[in-house]
Design an enzyme around this catalytic site. Structure first.
Site, PDB file in Angstrom:
ATOM      1  CE  LYS A   1      64.816  61.813  98.323  1.00 33.15           C
ATOM      2  NZ  LYS A   1      64.585  63.032  97.674  1.00 33.15           N
TER       3      LYS A   1
ATOM      4  CD  GLU B   1      67.269  67.011  94.128  1.00 34.58           C
ATOM      5  OE1 GLU B   1      66.684  66.026  94.606  1.00 34.58           O
ATOM      6  OE2 GLU B   1      67.219  67.331  92.922  1.00 34.58           O
TER       7      GLU B   1
ATOM      8  CE  LYS C   1      66.965  61.462  88.022  1.00 32.43           C
ATOM      9  NZ  LYS C   1      65.863  62.404  88.189  1.00 32.43           N
TER      10      LYS C   1
HETATM   11  C1  CAP Z   1      64.868  60.885  91.969  1.00 35.56           C
HETATM   12  C2  CAP Z   1      65.479  62.127  92.535  1.00 35.56           C
HETATM   13  C3  CAP Z   1      66.820  62.030  93.262  1.00 35.56           C
HETATM   14  C4  CAP Z   1      67.907  61.313  92.523  1.00 35.56           C
HETATM   15  C5  CAP Z   1      69.316  61.723  92.888  1.00 35.56           C
HETATM   16  C6  CAP Z   1      65.602  63.117  91.416  1.00 35.56           C
HETATM   17  O1  CAP Z   1      63.734  61.178  91.197  1.00 35.56           O
HETATM   18  O2  CAP Z   1      64.603  62.715  93.434  1.00 35.56           O
HETATM   19  O3  CAP Z   1      67.201  63.324  93.565  1.00 35.56           O
HETATM   20  O4  CAP Z   1      67.722  59.979  92.850  1.00 35.56           O
HETATM   21  O5  CAP Z   1      70.297  60.858  92.409  1.00 35.56           O
HETATM   22  O6  CAP Z   1      65.186  64.249  91.566  1.00 35.56           O
HETATM   23  O7  CAP Z   1      66.165  62.750  90.402  1.00 35.56           O
HETATM   24  P1  CAP Z   1      63.186  60.199  90.063  1.00 35.56           P
HETATM   25  P2  CAP Z   1      71.126  59.899  93.367  1.00 35.56           P
HETATM   26  O8  CAP Z   1      62.742  58.945  90.752  1.00 35.56           O
HETATM   27  O9  CAP Z   1      62.043  60.943  89.416  1.00 35.56           O
HETATM   28  O10 CAP Z   1      64.323  59.951  89.095  1.00 35.56           O
HETATM   29  O11 CAP Z   1      70.151  59.089  94.149  1.00 35.56           O
HETATM   30  O12 CAP Z   1      71.922  59.081  92.413  1.00 35.56           O
HETATM   31  O13 CAP Z   1      71.967  60.759  94.237  1.00 35.56           O
HETATM   32 MG    MG Z   2      65.600  64.475  93.798  1.00 32.82          MG
END
Ligand code: CAP
Ligand code: MG
Length: 409
Positions: free
Chosen positions: A174, A177, A304
């Site tokens: 993926k 964002e 986290k």
């Molecule tokens: C996870 C992630 C997602 C988060 C968003 C990040 O990365 O790509 O955006 O999961 O939170 O950038 O943090 P990591 P949620 O695995 O490196 O933490 O899913 O709670 O919306």
């Molecule tokens: Mg992310």
């Protein structure tokens, strides 16, 4: 009508009512009844003073506070107040001005029940859990990774990381964002090259792989990108549903592309995090399902981000429980996860979910992290403890040595 006229504790909501549950704390100078009336008034037909333009037939459209229990209030809205197929309009009513009124100290929309008459005007998920299962031809939890660093890698490096993850046991890669089409990693080039790498990885592993490419952009541009993804033959898109907005999400879904929609919720916590004010994630999950996303981030309970297990379970319920003819949506656990979390996550989520790890994979080496994730999943599915399994699986051992075990909150 005065605020008090919007309270009718003898009223029983009917099947055509839209019902909202709020948690409400009145401001110092207001009672719960008056503040509740103010909420019902401002979110339906009323305002701060009576108006001479009000007709009898308008009074029939007024929302009614029909239950007050401590700080919990329930409000029923006649379905005629809402335009079919228009999520922004629903929210401008029941989640609009009311959050800013002086009459209240805090207000949280905790639940929303939409009548069938209105539900029918939305598409709902095209694929949902069953459709996704058909693509992957497996019933186990799916493993995903987010390319890290989350932004900044050039396309060639991005593709290399994706390929490494796929060939070493990860099902889904993926975008992050905030990656869209920056100069260092343009959308079209990334799509073409990552898709080729995906096909190569599929041939080499004999497994189905998926690439959730982020199409988040201004609406027309987003549609163009989604079309390009469909044309290439990729099955998935990812989109940031909060930042693009409900209208753009509806527009995207209404194209009826042959694309699974993965919904990232970046920014949701501005609405959901304060337990006394804003909108619950459960409500956002319901709306996203009604519009028609196929997968949605719901929190982890262990990683986290802030949400506790109970909230995560509520979000999952909103995605899977019976809701008119809408298909169940696949929950996604993400944020601060690593191989050591997998057994706990399966206990909470069951089999139907996607577990994603970015840092938890790439902070080792992508290859090692990906293998460790798959080993952790295999161990959990075989009912063997990770400690035991790691004695004969060196990648998992490396991961456990690095991250240890984290217990659930
Ligand atoms: C996870 C992630 C997602 C988060 C968003 C990040 O990365 O790509 O955006 O999961 O939170 O950038 O943090 P990591 P949620 O695995 O490196 O933490 O899913 O709670 O919306
Ligand atoms: Mg992310």
């Amino acid at each position: 009508m005065r605020y008090e006229d919007y309270v009718d504790l003898g009223y029983k909501p009917g099947k055509d009512d839209l019902v909202c549950e709020f948690v409400l704390e009145p401001a110092g100078n207001s009672s719960i009844e008056r503040a509740a009336g103010a909420i019902a008034a401002e979110s339906s037909t009323g305002t701060w003073t009576e108006v001479k333009t009000e007709k009898k037939y308008v009074r029939k459209l007024a929302a009614k506070v029909f239950k007050i229990e401590g700080k919990r209030i329930n409000v029923a809205y006649p379905v005629e107040l809402f335009e079919p197929g228009n999520i922004p309009q629903i929210l401008s009513s029941v989640a609009g001005n009311i959050f800013g009124m002086k009459e209240i100290k805090s207000l949280r929309l905790v639940d929303l029940t939409i009548p069938e008459k209105l539900l029918k005007s939305f598409k709902g998920p095209k694929y949902g859990i069953k459709g996704i299962r058909k693509i992957f031809r497996t019933n186990r939890p799916l493993l995903g990774t987010i390319i890290k660093p989350k932004i900044g890698l050039r396309t060639e490096e991005h593709v290399k990381v994706a390929y490494e993850a796929w060939v070493n046991g990860i099902d889904i890669v993926k975008d992050d964002e905030n990656l869209s089409s920056q100069n260092f990693n343009k959308f079209e080039k990334r799509l073409e090259k990552t898709f080729k790498a995906k096909e190569k990885a599929e041939k080499e592993t004999g497994e189905k792989k998926a690439y959730m490419i982020n199409v988040t952009a201004e609406t027309q541009e987003m549609l163009k990108r989604a079309k390009a993804v469909e044309n290439v033959g990729n099955e998935y898109i990812m989109v940031d549903i909060i930042t693009i907005g409900w209208s753009a999400l509806q527009t995207l879904r209404n194209q009826d592309f042959n694309l699974v929609i993965h919904a990232h919720r970046a920014g949701h916590a501005a609405l959901t995090r304060n337990s006394k004010h804003g909108i619950s994630m459960k409500v956002i999950a319901k709306l996203a399902r009604i519009v028609g996303v196929d997968q949605l981030h719901v929190g982890t309970g262990v990683g986290k981000m802030f949400e506790k297990k109970e909230e995560v379970l509520e979000n999952c319920k909103a995605l899977k429980e019976g809701l008119w003819k809408f298909k169940p949506v696949m929950p996604v656990a993400s944020g601060g996860l690593h191989p050591g979390h997998i057994p706990q996550l399966i206990k909470v989520f069951g089999n139907d979910f996607i577990v994603q790890a970015g840092g938890g994979i790439h902070s080792l080496q992508t290859r090692i992290g990906a293998i460790a994730m798959r080993q952790a999943l295999d161990a959990a599915l075989e009912g063997i403890s990770l400690q035991e399994y790691s004695k004969t699986h060196k990648e998992l051992k490396l991961a456990l040595n690095k991250f240890g075990f984290v217990s659930s909150r």
